[in-house]
Design a protein around this motif. Structure first.
Motif, short mmCIF file in Angstrom:
data_model
loop_
_atom_site.label_atom_id
_atom_site.label_comp_id
_atom_site.label_asym_id
_atom_site.label_seq_id
_atom_site.Cartn_x
_atom_site.Cartn_y
_atom_site.Cartn_z
N GLU A 154 0.82 -1.22 0.00
CA GLU A 154 0.00 0.00 0.00
C GLU A 154 0.84 1.26 0.00
OE1 GLU A 154 -2.28 -3.18 2.33
OE2 GLU A 154 -0.21 -2.51 2.06
N VAL A 155 2.11 1.14 0.42
CA VAL A 155 3.04 2.28 0.41
C VAL A 155 4.00 2.16 -0.77
CG1 VAL A 155 4.86 3.45 1.71
CG2 VAL A 155 2.87 2.53 2.90
N ALA A 156 4.47 0.95 -1.04
CA ALA A 156 5.48 0.76 -2.08
C ALA A 156 4.94 1.03 -3.47
CB ALA A 156 6.02 -0.67 -2.00
N GLU A 157 3.71 0.63 -3.75
CA GLU A 157 3.19 0.79 -5.11
C GLU A 157 2.96 2.26 -5.48
OE1 GLU A 157 -0.08 -1.91 -5.32
OE2 GLU A 157 1.24 -3.68 -5.31
N PRO A 158 2.38 3.09 -4.62
CA PRO A 158 2.30 4.52 -4.96
C PRO A 158 3.67 5.17 -5.13
CG PRO A 158 0.74 3.98 -3.22
CD PRO A 158 1.60 2.77 -3.40
N ALA A 162 4.77 6.90 -8.69
CA ALA A 162 5.19 8.30 -8.71
C ALA A 162 6.61 8.43 -9.24
CB ALA A 162 5.08 8.90 -7.31
N PHE A 163 7.49 7.50 -8.85
CA PHE A 163 8.87 7.58 -9.32
C PHE A 163 8.95 7.39 -10.84
CE2 PHE A 163 13.20 6.40 -10.15
CZ PHE A 163 13.92 7.16 -9.25
N ARG A 164 8.19 6.42 -11.36
CA ARG A 164 8.18 6.23 -12.82
C ARG A 164 7.66 7.46 -13.53
NH1 ARG A 164 6.61 0.84 -11.30
NH2 ARG A 164 4.41 1.45 -11.43
N ARG A 165 6.72 8.14 -12.91
CA ARG A 165 6.12 9.32 -13.54
C ARG A 165 7.10 10.49 -13.58
NH1 ARG A 165 2.07 9.29 -10.57
NH2 ARG A 165 2.63 10.88 -9.04
N PRO A 235 14.30 19.16 -6.28
CA PRO A 235 13.28 19.34 -5.25
C PRO A 235 11.85 19.09 -5.74
CG PRO A 235 14.92 21.08 -5.10
CD PRO A 235 15.25 20.31 -6.33
N GLY A 236 11.51 19.53 -6.96
CA GLY A 236 10.14 19.38 -7.45
C GLY A 236 9.72 17.93 -7.58
N PRO A 237 10.46 17.13 -8.35
CA PRO A 237 10.10 15.70 -8.44
C PRO A 237 10.13 14.99 -7.10
CG PRO A 237 11.57 16.32 -10.23
CD PRO A 237 11.51 17.50 -9.31
N LEU A 238 11.08 15.35 -6.26
CA LEU A 238 11.14 14.72 -4.94
C LEU A 238 9.88 15.02 -4.14
CD1 LEU A 238 12.62 13.19 -2.69
CD2 LEU A 238 13.76 15.34 -2.08
N ALA A 239 9.44 16.27 -4.18
CA ALA A 239 8.24 16.65 -3.44
C ALA A 239 7.01 15.91 -3.96
CB ALA A 239 8.02 18.16 -3.53
N GLU A 240 6.94 15.69 -5.29
CA GLU A 240 5.80 14.97 -5.86
C GLU A 240 5.77 13.52 -5.37
OE1 GLU A 240 3.86 13.89 -10.23
OE2 GLU A 240 5.32 15.53 -10.04
N LEU A 242 7.18 12.33 -2.57
CA LEU A 242 6.88 12.32 -1.14
C LEU A 242 5.41 12.61 -0.88
CD1 LEU A 242 10.01 14.10 0.39
CD2 LEU A 242 9.59 11.65 0.08
N GLY A 243 4.80 13.46 -1.71
CA GLY A 243 3.38 13.74 -1.55
C GLY A 243 2.53 12.50 -1.79
N ALA A 244 2.86 11.75 -2.85
CA ALA A 244 2.11 10.53 -3.16
C ALA A 244 2.27 9.50 -2.05
CB ALA A 244 2.58 9.97 -4.51
N VAL A 245 3.48 9.36 -1.54
CA VAL A 245 3.71 8.38 -0.47
C VAL A 245 3.02 8.83 0.82
CG1 VAL A 245 5.48 7.29 0.96
CG2 VAL A 245 5.87 7.58 -1.49
N GLY A 246 3.09 10.13 1.10
CA GLY A 246 2.42 10.63 2.29
C GLY A 246 0.92 10.39 2.26
#
Length: 273
Positions: A154-158, A162-165, A235-240, A242-246
């Motif tokens: 439930e955490v790994a798949e999002p 997001a990383f692939r995106r 920073p931008g991709p990282l924030a995206e 982290l947002g999906a995982v959060g």
């Protein structure tokens, strides 16, 4: 390393990926704060089965493992190629020499144990075990270990989506969301094979320590940027990501249980000086 899809080139061996290897110090304070320590039983076993207290910690980073060995009564020398990581370790009371293990000069010094915590894959395998034998005393112990921590699906798949995106060209983007423990165990078997090839050690042992830890949303989002897939992201991709995982962790009630396995390959130096 995980198997990547056929359309993606095989990544270079870890020890050749120097930009990633040298990226962990980008936020050394976060790394030191977020990364988990190692099982006390592992540290106690290495100390009890070594002939003396002198420990060389290869790729010591900020000194997470080294401080545990110091607390167990050992005299520890760290080797760390990143000035930022080494500086923090020194500020925490660890003696550190800044170099890669391949380039480090022992100057005749010998040790009772050589440990590598989450770092041996950055060492050239054609050099590592051979040099370890050279700097260990007879009956000295080589211990290479690290954590396997795969969050629940439930955490790994999002995270993977997001990383692939945001980083489709990264070699990490082709990795599966969760990797099986057997993949990691195979890596430690390869380490054992390299130790055997030196003919300077007794038969390697494989150790395993299973444990778990409750992980909050903030704790996991603090740790993720210290992992090799994320340390070099803007920073931008990282924030995206982290947002999906959060959001995924929020859907679980703000925390989850992380199942850890700490794997180790260990061997005793054979022969006479």
């Amino acid at each position: 390393m995980p198997t990547l899809p056929r359309e993606q080139p095989e990544p270079a061996p870890s020890h050749q990926a120097r930009q990633t290897a040298e990226s962990f110090g980008v936020d050394a304070q976060r790394y030191d704060r977020a990364r988990p320590a190692y099982p006390d039983d592992l540290v106690a076993r290495i100390v009890a089965r070594s002939p003396g207290p002198d420990v060389l910690d290869v790729g010591c980073g900020t000194g997470i493992a080294a401080r545990q060995f110091q607390a167990a009564g050992c005299d520890v020398l760290g080797i760390e190629p990143d000035d930022r990581m080494a500086g923090l370790a020194q500020a925490r009371g660890l003696e550190v020499e800044t170099a890669t293990f391949e380039d480090w000069e022992p100057a005749g010094r010998r040790f009772d144990a050589l440990v590598a915590a989450q770092s041996w894959h950055w060492v050239d395998p054609s050099v590592g075990a051979v040099k370890a034998a050279r700097v260990l005393r007879p009956r000295g112990r080589l211990a290479i270990f690290g954590h396997v921590f795969e969050p629940p699906a439930e955490v790994a798949e999002p995270f993977a989506a997001a990383f692939r995106r945001v980083a489709p060209d990264s070699p990490f983007s082709g990795q599966p969301a969760r990797r099986p423990l057997e993949l990691y165990r195979a890596g430690y078997e390869q380490i054992a094979d390299g130790i055997r090839e030196t003919e300077r050690f007794h038969e390697p042992e494989q150790w395993r320590f299973d444990w778990e830890q409750s992980c909050t949303r903030d704790q996991w989002l603090n740790l993720l940027p210290t992992t090799g897939a994320l340390t070099r992201l803007p920073p931008g991709p990282l924030a995206e990501i982290l947002g999906a995982v959060g959001d995924a962790i929020d859907a679980l009630g703000g925390r989850f249980t992380m199942q850890y396995t700490t794997l180790a390959t260990s061997a005793v130096r054979a022969g006479t000086p």
